[in-house]
Write an enzyme that holds these catalytic residues in place. Sequence first.
Site, PDB file in Angstrom:
ATOM      1  N   GLU A 141      10.361   8.172 -13.020  1.00 22.49           N
ATOM      2  CA  GLU A 141      10.743   9.219 -12.081  1.00 22.49           C
ATOM      3  C   GLU A 141      12.167   9.052 -11.605  1.00 22.49           C
ATOM      4  OE1 GLU A 141       8.005   9.655  -8.848  1.00 22.49           O
ATOM      5  OE2 GLU A 141       6.345   9.785 -10.249  1.00 22.49           O
ATOM      6  N   HIS A 200       0.879  -1.157   0.000  1.00 22.83           N
ATOM      7  CA  HIS A 200       0.000   0.000   0.000  1.00 22.83           C
ATOM      8  C   HIS A 200       0.923   1.215   0.000  1.00 22.83           C
ATOM      9  CE1 HIS A 200      -3.856  -1.860   0.478  1.00 22.83           C
ATOM     10  NE2 HIS A 200      -3.527  -2.479   1.604  1.00 22.83           N
ATOM     11  N   GLY A 201       0.394   2.348  -0.455  1.00 19.97           N
ATOM     12  CA  GLY A 201       1.248   3.524  -0.477  1.00 19.97           C
ATOM     13  C   GLY A 201       0.479   4.798  -0.245  1.00 19.97           C
ATOM     14  N   CYS A 234      -0.203   2.488  -4.435  1.00 20.30           N
ATOM     15  CA  CYS A 234      -0.951   3.723  -4.636  1.00 20.30           C
ATOM     16  C   CYS A 234      -0.109   4.888  -4.167  1.00 20.30           C
ATOM     17  CB  CYS A 234      -2.230   3.705  -3.817  1.00 20.30           C
ATOM     18  SG  CYS A 234      -3.503   2.725  -4.573  1.00 20.30           S
ATOM     19  N   ARG A 235      -0.491   6.062  -4.615  1.00 20.91           N
ATOM     20  CA  ARG A 235       0.213   7.256  -4.167  1.00 20.91           C
ATOM     21  C   ARG A 235      -0.808   8.278  -3.681  1.00 20.91           C
ATOM     22  NH1 ARG A 235       4.447   8.493  -8.887  1.00 20.91           N
ATOM     23  NH2 ARG A 235       5.455   9.515  -7.135  1.00 20.91           N
TER      24      ARG A 235
END
Length: 263
Positions: free
Chosen positions: A249, A95-96, A143-144
Amino acid sequence: HHLPPSSQIYPILLPRETRTRRALLICNTEFEYLSQREGAEVDVKEMTKLLEGLGYRVDFHENLTSQEMAVVMKDFAGHKDHLTSDSTFLVFMSHGRRTGLCGTKSRDETTDILSLDTIYENFNNKHCKALIGKPKVVIIQSCRGDNSGAVLVSDSAISEMPALSSDSTNTVKRQYKKFRLIHLESDFATLYSSTPDTISWRSPVTGSIFIQRLVEQFRSHAFNSDLQELFRKVQRSFEDFPKQLPTQERTTMLRKFYLFPGH
């Protein structure tokens, strides 16, 4: 297929028999306060198979806190095999949040979060001398944030995807001089599963879309495309899925990295 002059390509100095490529794979599936990441085991299996096929020995760790992740990275960065390797893959699945990756004890934006800076710090040219001048490929599935990455435009008729849950809630040549300055951070290439603030989608059955498509593109094209071209192919494969777009990135690759340079 003309390969560019060798100065533009990362050197793969050792033959397959003697090089010791290693990859690190960290996957958090079970959390104390967050939902279980169902389907993650498919991602682990597929990614491991892909990396082994590319000649990497995979060090796999699961269900770690942010602190444990940092320790594992530090140990891995110190591995002597990197001296006789030409590159490494660092793969993270969890998860993020906007701020980083969730450890197993994470409950919100600030608790038990691994900052991405920690990854680059552990493998930069100060802390990981064995990988100076060698490609370090970072792949992150998380996720972000909680936003959808899609926007409706007037002519679109975008069909919803069925049943997906989201991942949210060479030793340097000896110089004549004894010392020389080198960049602190170089030779990284990063592919993140989504753009900042947005969700990354995962199926409980087939795993995350990002890992599926990444594996697919690498399987089909790693023999003749350099790494960043492979990344672009993964990104392009999301043209039919406007809710998510993988992002390159913090990439500091100074040359092209071919996984199979002509042998």
